[in-house]
Design a protein around this motif. Sequence first.
Motif, PDB file in Angstrom:
ATOM      1  N   THR A 582      34.910  81.267  52.035  1.00 41.61           N
ATOM      2  CA  THR A 582      35.722  81.646  53.185  1.00 41.61           C
ATOM      3  C   THR A 582      35.880  83.148  53.230  1.00 41.61           C
ATOM      4  O   THR A 582      35.819  83.818  52.204  1.00 41.61           O
ATOM      5  CB  THR A 582      37.125  80.995  53.092  1.00 41.61           C
ATOM      6  N   GLU A 583      36.084  83.685  54.393  1.00 41.62           N
ATOM      7  CA  GLU A 583      36.310  85.117  54.538  1.00 41.62           C
ATOM      8  C   GLU A 583      37.700  85.449  54.020  1.00 41.62           C
ATOM      9  O   GLU A 583      38.702  84.883  54.465  1.00 41.62           O
ATOM     10  CB  GLU A 583      36.197  85.517  56.009  1.00 41.62           C
ATOM     11  N   LEU A 584      37.757  86.317  53.023  1.00 43.87           N
ATOM     12  CA  LEU A 584      39.042  86.710  52.471  1.00 43.87           C
ATOM     13  C   LEU A 584      39.807  87.547  53.489  1.00 43.87           C
ATOM     14  O   LEU A 584      39.265  88.476  54.060  1.00 43.87           O
ATOM     15  CB  LEU A 584      38.838  87.526  51.197  1.00 43.87           C
ATOM     16  N   HIS A 585      41.048  87.195  53.697  1.00 42.19           N
ATOM     17  CA  HIS A 585      41.871  88.014  54.562  1.00 42.19           C
ATOM     18  C   HIS A 585      42.146  89.339  53.873  1.00 42.19           C
ATOM     19  O   HIS A 585      42.186  89.430  52.653  1.00 42.19           O
ATOM     20  CB  HIS A 585      43.188  87.289  54.867  1.00 42.19           C
ATOM     21  N   SER A 586      42.341  90.361  54.642  1.00 39.04           N
ATOM     22  CA  SER A 586      42.541  91.693  54.082  1.00 39.04           C
ATOM     23  C   SER A 586      44.027  92.008  53.979  1.00 39.04           C
ATOM     24  O   SER A 586      44.807  91.675  54.871  1.00 39.04           O
ATOM     25  CB  SER A 586      41.844  92.732  54.963  1.00 39.04           C
ATOM     26  N   PRO A 587      44.424  92.697  52.882  1.00 40.42           N
ATOM     27  CA  PRO A 587      45.814  93.151  52.774  1.00 40.42           C
ATOM     28  C   PRO A 587      46.064  94.439  53.556  1.00 40.42           C
ATOM     29  O   PRO A 587      47.181  94.952  53.554  1.00 40.42           O
ATOM     30  CB  PRO A 587      45.980  93.386  51.268  1.00 40.42           C
ATOM     31  N   VAL A 588      45.025  94.980  54.200  1.00 38.05           N
ATOM     32  CA  VAL A 588      45.165  96.204  54.978  1.00 38.05           C
ATOM     33  C   VAL A 588      45.762  95.878  56.342  1.00 38.05           C
ATOM     34  O   VAL A 588      45.234  95.041  57.085  1.00 38.05           O
ATOM     35  CB  VAL A 588      43.807  96.920  55.157  1.00 38.05           C
ATOM     36  N   ARG A 589      46.880  96.525  56.674  1.00 36.27           N
ATOM     37  CA  ARG A 589      47.555  96.298  57.958  1.00 36.27           C
ATOM     38  C   ARG A 589      47.726  97.634  58.677  1.00 36.27           C
ATOM     39  O   ARG A 589      47.701  98.698  58.053  1.00 36.27           O
ATOM     40  CB  ARG A 589      48.941  95.675  57.740  1.00 36.27           C
TER      41      ARG A 589
END
Length: 617
Positions: A582-589
């Motif tokens: 799965t595509e890892l969600h990013s912690p960058v906001r």
Amino acid sequence: MNQDQTDMTAMQSAEHPLLQVSDLTVGFRRGADWNDVVRNVGFSVHGGETLAIVGESGSGKSVTSMALMQLLPREGTRISGQAMFRGTDLLQLGERQMERIRGDRISMIFQEPMTSLNPVMTIGAQIAEAILMHRRVSPSEARAEALAMMDRVRIPSAKSRYDAYPHQFSGGMRQRVMIAAALACQPDLLIADEPTTALDVTIQAQVLSLIKELQAESGMGVIFITHDMGVVAEVSDRTLVMYHGDVIEAGTTEQIFRNPSRTYTRALLSAVPRLGSMAGKGAPTPYPIFDIASGKVTEPVARPDTLHPEPPYLLEVRDLSKRFAIQSKLFKRTVARVHAVEGVNFTLRRGETLSIVGESGCGKSTTGKLITGLHPKDSGQITLAGRDLQAIPAAERAHDIQMIFQDPYASLNPRLRVGEAITEPLRIHGKVSAAEERQIAASLLGRVGLKPDMAGRYPHEFSGGQRQRICVARALVMKPKVIVADEAVSALDVTMKTQVVNLMMDLQQEMGLGFVFISHDMAVVERISHRIAVMYLGEIVEIGPRAAIFDNPRHPYTRRLLGAVPVPDPARRHQRSTVAVTELHSPVRSADYKHPERRYLEISDDHFVLETGDDWQ
């Protein structure tokens, strides 16, 4: 290529090994004498095949691979034998010829990514470097290929992190970078030296699947050096067992696991931490100790648990958050933030071990550094032994809380003798005399299972397991109440791992220590923990007693984490369900991002689960 051609290629590959090693012997000079550390090693690797080389630290596994790649220092090293790679003896090639082969036709993934990556080069540039060196492509094409490989090893937000530096990545993320760089040129042979040691189980499963996928596409051969017998069962076709520089057993992986002929191999397999070993047990229990030489097993002595269940807590964390700014290159304006830790809450009692688990980059290590004061928090409260952490002077804080880091070699000053390294905190705080320092160092070395006279040696003279014991001794010198152990046993072989875990349990019972144990090794976590917190993208998604987490995991991510643990049984590798890539969600906001309020559901006594929404996956 039609089916007949494919079959013919497979037949030729079966007849002619990709690599044939014969009588490989490696010696190092010691004064006027030579000490052979690898003796008469022989093996072959065919295209599309995976050979696992296993054994304890110091068995000669890594030296064998380094000799094949001619990466050992030419001065003071003696290598004999033959290593035929597609008709060419690697051991007879000059440095210029080897440079053309390394990274192109043969690639290597090293165990310690921080010492293997260039600290002043960006992540993307280091991956693209091999492509530019061995392929006739433009810089823009190399960048595109490097980005594609970063995506394949599941580095989230690859495009925005292409220009980041190694120190800005977690240990697991750096290992993914090493894997991407090694696979960038699609080599004929991959030598992987403990490539998944720093990875959590879900990413480990995905990386192993990626290697298998590339094998199927290109017929790549793999030499997989590891101490994780679960990974051996998962990936290898054949297994080579090494002990003190000798090959003592070799065969198909199925044969080695089902019917090992040597006592050492049987003991090695018996020492493997297995998930489910604590089912039905209450308090954490030390591992049985296996004597590798004799194969005898010493069962741990039954003992009462030292957990003090009642407050006041040793450590109390409330609404803890930490964000790292990402600035524009031109005006240094904050354009985004890495939400490393978000709204974390937990407590730690005297004599308790709270384990924090989760994927690389989930915020585990950052949490550990926040509660030791190594990183300043953005918001929240940390209470240590009833006092606000920020109100405690640094010198006093060192008495109450200490940290054991993942990489023991990088944690120790190579210029200091280990006795000096252990007592350095006392020296900094001016607590004792030089004579007392020597006595304390000798006493602590003995306490962690090392000889007191080893105090005069330097870190490079010890194995990885011994160096980690030295780091444990150094953490104890200030007599702390809390120890944060950040992946403290992840790089150790199975026998050293069980010994260090048992040591930590013994010290906990003796001193009433509270442990925050950060790890991705779920079998060890099950053995050592009273409670477990599961982190994902900076948040705790599930927290509760060990039995509740392992017997009744409620959050989908917890179930995925447990389902990805490799099973040390070759017969089951085709039965296990593969972990979805799965595509890892990013912690960058974005800079103005507002984190949503979270709600926890209490499933049972002290067992809480984050209410799932669309954004957790």
